[in-house]
Design a protein around this motif. Structure first.
Motif, PDB file in Angstrom:
ATOM      1  N   PHE A 135      -6.069   5.366   0.119  1.00 29.62           N
ATOM      2  CA  PHE A 135      -6.531   3.589  -0.027  1.00 29.62           C
ATOM      3  C   PHE A 135      -6.893   3.690   1.657  1.00 29.62           C
ATOM      4  O   PHE A 135      -6.201   4.225   2.553  1.00 29.62           O
ATOM      5  CB  PHE A 135      -4.977   3.045  -0.080  1.00 29.62           C
ATOM      6  CG  PHE A 135      -5.400   1.298  -0.442  1.00 29.62           C
ATOM      7  CD1 PHE A 135      -5.637   0.890  -1.705  1.00 29.62           C
ATOM      8  CD2 PHE A 135      -5.637   0.281   0.441  1.00 29.62           C
ATOM      9  CE1 PHE A 135      -6.256  -0.505  -1.979  1.00 29.62           C
ATOM     10  CE2 PHE A 135      -5.716  -0.227   0.911  1.00 29.62           C
ATOM     11  CZ  PHE A 135      -6.219  -1.047  -0.214  1.00 29.62           C
ATOM     12  N   LEU A 187       0.884  -1.204   0.210  1.00 28.87           N
ATOM     13  CA  LEU A 187      -0.185  -0.077   0.174  1.00 28.87           C
ATOM     14  C   LEU A 187       1.357   1.032   0.375  1.00 28.87           C
ATOM     15  O   LEU A 187       1.721   1.960   0.901  1.00 28.87           O
ATOM     16  CB  LEU A 187      -1.138  -0.083   1.174  1.00 28.87           C
ATOM     17  CG  LEU A 187      -1.921  -1.361   1.951  1.00 28.87           C
ATOM     18  CD1 LEU A 187      -2.632  -0.916   2.423  1.00 28.87           C
ATOM     19  CD2 LEU A 187      -2.644  -1.343   0.254  1.00 28.87           C
ATOM     20  N   LEU A 192      -0.597  -5.899   8.853  1.00 28.96           N
ATOM     21  CA  LEU A 192       0.056  -4.330   7.851  1.00 28.96           C
ATOM     22  C   LEU A 192       0.632  -4.422   9.045  1.00 28.96           C
ATOM     23  O   LEU A 192       1.146  -3.917   9.819  1.00 28.96           O
ATOM     24  CB  LEU A 192      -0.797  -3.516   8.181  1.00 28.96           C
ATOM     25  CG  LEU A 192      -1.123  -2.632   7.179  1.00 28.96           C
ATOM     26  CD1 LEU A 192      -1.123  -2.354   5.924  1.00 28.96           C
ATOM     27  CD2 LEU A 192      -2.202  -1.094   7.482  1.00 28.96           C
ATOM     28  N   TRP A 208       1.496   5.138  13.794  1.00 28.71           N
ATOM     29  CA  TRP A 208       2.242   4.291  13.344  1.00 28.71           C
ATOM     30  C   TRP A 208       3.833   4.891  13.397  1.00 28.71           C
ATOM     31  O   TRP A 208       3.936   6.422  12.951  1.00 28.71           O
ATOM     32  CB  TRP A 208       2.016   3.895  11.855  1.00 28.71           C
ATOM     33  CG  TRP A 208       0.997   3.028  11.071  1.00 28.71           C
ATOM     34  CD1 TRP A 208       0.212   4.246  10.897  1.00 28.71           C
ATOM     35  CD2 TRP A 208       0.345   1.776  11.153  1.00 28.71           C
ATOM     36  NE1 TRP A 208      -1.146   2.825  10.894  1.00 28.71           N
ATOM     37  CE2 TRP A 208      -0.983   1.719  11.384  1.00 28.71           C
ATOM     38  CE3 TRP A 208       1.045   0.581  11.820  1.00 28.71           C
ATOM     39  CZ2 TRP A 208      -1.142   1.006  10.814  1.00 28.71           C
ATOM     40  CZ3 TRP A 208       1.033  -0.421  10.833  1.00 28.71           C
ATOM     41  CH2 TRP A 208      -0.136  -0.431  10.510  1.00 28.71           C
ATOM     42  N   ARG A 218       0.638  -5.315   2.974  1.00 28.54           N
ATOM     43  CA  ARG A 218      -0.533  -5.963   3.997  1.00 28.54           C
ATOM     44  C   ARG A 218      -0.492  -7.307   3.731  1.00 28.54           C
ATOM     45  O   ARG A 218      -0.354  -7.876   2.699  1.00 28.54           O
ATOM     46  CB  ARG A 218      -0.877  -5.182   3.398  1.00 28.54           C
ATOM     47  CG  ARG A 218      -3.025  -5.489   3.728  1.00 28.54           C
ATOM     48  CD  ARG A 218      -3.892  -5.076   3.455  1.00 28.54           C
ATOM     49  NE  ARG A 218      -4.794  -5.002   3.100  1.00 28.54           N
ATOM     50  CZ  ARG A 218      -6.199  -5.012   3.362  1.00 28.54           C
ATOM     51  NH1 ARG A 218      -6.317  -4.799   3.962  1.00 28.54           N
ATOM     52  NH2 ARG A 218      -6.992  -6.261   3.376  1.00 28.54           N
TER      53      ARG A 218
HETATM   54  C1  SIN Z   1      -6.155  -0.648   4.711  1.00 28.61           C
HETATM   55  O1  SIN Z   1      -5.685  -1.415   4.996  1.00 28.61           O
HETATM   56  O2  SIN Z   1      -7.500  -0.216   4.857  1.00 28.61           O
HETATM   57  C2  SIN Z   1      -5.702   0.306   5.502  1.00 28.61           C
HETATM   58  C3  SIN Z   1      -5.217   0.708   6.114  1.00 28.61           C
HETATM   59  C4  SIN Z   1      -3.941   1.921   6.499  1.00 28.61           C
HETATM   60  O3  SIN Z   1      -3.114   1.995   5.526  1.00 28.61           O
HETATM   61  O4  SIN Z   1      -3.381   2.308   7.311  1.00 28.61           O
END
Ligand code: SIN
Length: 291
Positions: free
Chosen positions: A98, A87, A118, A243, A273
């Protein structure tokens, strides 16, 4: 509160979410540690780990402990590590963020993900937090009358909204949404879902994919879906995670929704992810009929 012999649990809000300290996720976890971590996931619904130094292989190995990897229908898997997707929000990306809508992942699939691991690789100097909401607490906070109304209902989930957004602002976010042939399905799921491990009931509807209640029109359904989605994201049902590089979040996708906050324009953010395969959501009525 869960007491573990192997790690320490620090809840980060009254609703859900706990930081876990004392574990190095680059090492395989033995069965006893895994069992307690799994219990913590069931109890807190989202677990956060700090200062993890993981190769993609180690990240995958950790994710695999919870289940097989699940393919994403929108995002191409990484060439070198097909179990992971990237991502990526570049500093000069504009427009689309996203995950920037309250959602539970891929509920337009027959078997939506059980969860996600994640991992943060590159982060903006500020912002880019993610928030989660506890859909069990949401359900239990509804009135008895509303629960009784919702308990037997099903809702149809489609990915149509994403497809529409793609055609409108394509180019802004093809780095993330980069699959050529997107299958747009329409599945129905119970509006109240029974958790396969805890048996707890949660509201299972989200504004990204839930289009209408089965047997009703979109116009008839929209006011109640909108109300429930607004009700579900009140701050006291949520937690918010800041984060840092090396942070990993593991969430239960069966009884939570999440929202990625896109407030870091001009900065790059890169996450890896691992999506964990889930099972078919089971509602209260099916459980009653089968049992
Ligand atoms: C997601 O998986 O919806 C994105 C989560 C993120 O990037 O913090």
């Amino acid at each position: 509160m869960l007491k573990s012999d192997y790690f320490t649990t620090h809840p980060i809000s009254g609703a859900l979410g706990a930081e876990i300290s004392g574990l190095d996720l680059s090492m395989p976890l033995n069965a006893a540690v895994f069992e307690q971590l799994h219990q913590a996931l069931i109890e807190y619904k989202v677990l956060f780990f700090r200062d993890q130094d993981l190769t993609p292989e180690q990240h995958i190995a950790f994710g695999r402990m919870f289940g097989e990897p699940m393919e994403d229908e929108f995002v191409k898997e990484m060439d070198a590590h097909p179990e992971l997707i990237e991502l990526l929000q570049e500093a000069d990306d504009s427009g689309y963020n996203f995950g920037g809508t309250w959602h539970s992942d891929s509920t337009y699939r027959e078997q939506p993900p059980m969860g996600v691991a994640l991992y943060a690789r590159e982060l903006p100097p500020f912002g880019g937090d993610t928030t989660w909401t506890n859909m069990e607490l949401v359900y239990s906070s509804l009135s008895k009358g509303m629960q009784t109304l919702l308990d037997p209902l099903k809702a149809e989930h489609v990915a149509q909204g994403y497809r529409e957004k793609m055609s409108i602002i394509k180019g802004d976010y093809t780095k993330s949404f980069n699959k050529e042939d997107i299958v747009v399905r329409n599945v129905s799921h119970p509006v109240v879902r029974k958790h396969p491990v805890s048996g707890n009931k949660s509201l299972y509807i989200n504004e990204a994919y839930a289009l209408r209640f089965s047997g009703m029109t979109e116009d008839e359904s929209k006011p109640l879906i909108d109300y429930l989605c607004r009700f579900a994201i009140q701050p006291h049902f949520t937690c918010r995670f800041r984060w840092l590089p090396g942070s990993l979040a593991l969430w239960d996708n069966r009884n939570t929704m999440h929202f990625a906050i896109g407030d870091y324009f001009g900065h790059r953010r890169l996450m890896h992810r691992y999506t964990i395969q889930g099972d078919t959501p089971v509602g209260l009525v099916e459980v009653a009929n089968n049992g």
